[in-house]
Motif scaffolding. Structure first.
Motif, mmCIF file in Angstrom:
data_model
loop_
_atom_site.group_PDB
_atom_site.id
_atom_site.type_symbol
_atom_site.label_atom_id
_atom_site.label_comp_id
_atom_site.label_asym_id
_atom_site.label_seq_id
_atom_site.Cartn_x
_atom_site.Cartn_y
_atom_site.Cartn_z
ATOM 1 N N UNK A 8 0.824 -1.215 0.000
ATOM 2 C CA UNK A 8 0.000 0.000 0.000
ATOM 3 C C UNK A 8 0.852 1.257 0.000
ATOM 4 N N UNK A 9 1.978 1.205 0.698
ATOM 5 C CA UNK A 9 2.861 2.378 0.763
ATOM 6 C C UNK A 9 3.494 2.704 -0.583
ATOM 7 N N UNK A 10 3.498 1.758 -1.505
ATOM 8 C CA UNK A 10 4.053 1.977 -2.843
ATOM 9 C C UNK A 10 3.010 2.523 -3.813
ATOM 10 N N UNK A 11 1.749 2.573 -3.365
ATOM 11 C CA UNK A 11 0.642 2.999 -4.230
ATOM 12 C C UNK A 11 0.177 4.407 -3.838
ATOM 13 N N UNK A 12 -0.516 5.081 -4.755
ATOM 14 C CA UNK A 12 -1.154 6.343 -4.363
ATOM 15 C C UNK A 12 -2.107 6.098 -3.194
ATOM 16 N N UNK A 13 -2.236 7.056 -2.319
ATOM 17 C CA UNK A 13 -2.991 6.864 -1.081
ATOM 18 C C UNK A 13 -4.510 6.994 -1.233
ATOM 19 N N UNK A 14 -5.003 7.422 -2.363
ATOM 20 C CA UNK A 14 -6.439 7.635 -2.506
ATOM 21 C C UNK A 14 -7.173 6.313 -2.722
ATOM 22 N N UNK A 112 -11.297 0.922 6.142
ATOM 23 C CA UNK A 112 -10.665 0.523 4.887
ATOM 24 C C UNK A 112 -9.591 1.550 4.555
ATOM 25 N N UNK A 113 -8.353 1.073 4.433
ATOM 26 C CA UNK A 113 -7.244 1.994 4.179
ATOM 27 C C UNK A 113 -6.680 1.855 2.771
ATOM 28 N N UNK A 114 -7.199 0.923 2.003
ATOM 29 C CA UNK A 114 -6.718 0.750 0.646
ATOM 30 C C UNK A 114 -7.293 -0.488 0.004
ATOM 31 N N UNK A 115 -6.850 -0.728 -1.208
ATOM 32 C CA UNK A 115 -7.272 -1.883 -1.988
ATOM 33 C C UNK A 115 -6.052 -2.401 -2.721
ATOM 34 N N UNK A 116 -5.783 -3.698 -2.609
ATOM 35 C CA UNK A 116 -4.666 -4.284 -3.340
ATOM 36 C C UNK A 116 -5.207 -5.267 -4.366
#
Length: 145
Positions: A8-14, A112-116
């Motif tokens: 997640x840290x490697x992806x845009x945060x939105x 929910x803090x992100x989607x992988x």
């Protein structure tokens, strides 16, 4: 061990999401605009489901429905499988394979803090293996000097 948080840290945060009452067309438009294959469906701050391109193909196209009129709630996947930030990439890939899903929302303390995606996870595994290979090559070359 690479974790989901690292990915997640490697992806845009939105986090891209949509309301269950939005039309499938709106969901597809959002996915196309952001070059993504899934959206978290949020209702009043809570996860109601996930909508993917696969949902569209199987539940709209193949069933002769229209994306202009069909609300997201009618085709979204309601039984959402989540990942945890501290979960390993390998464990997440195993869950995705066993459950035949390609996207996992990431839940941290009920938020929910992100989607992988499976692509995100495979990319992380490949990068990690490449790093290990480079380290081993450097070690081996260092011994031959």
């Amino acid at each position: 061990m690479i974790t989901v948080r690292h990915v997640l840290n490697q992806k845009p945060r939105h986090l891209h999401h949509i309301h269950p009452d939005a039309t499938v067309r709106d969901a597809l438009k959002t996915m196309a605009e952001h070059n993504i294959g899934a959206l978290v469906v949020m209702d009043d701050g809570h996860v109601a489901g996930v909508i993917t391109e696969r949902d569209y193909a199987r539940k709209i196209v193949l069933m002769g429905r229209t994306s202009l009129e069909t609300p997201v709630r009618e085709i979204m996947t309601r039984r959402v499988i989540f990942a945890r930030p501290e979960q390993s990439v390998e464990e997440s890939l195993a869950v995705m394979t066993a459950r035949t899903v390609r996207h996992l929302p990431v839940l941290d303390q009920n938020t929910v803090i992100g989607l992988v995606s499976i692509g995100d996870l495979v990319k992380a595994v490949i990068a990690d293996k490449q790093f290990i290979i480079e380290q081993l090559e450097t070690y081996i070359q260092g011994d031959n000097r």
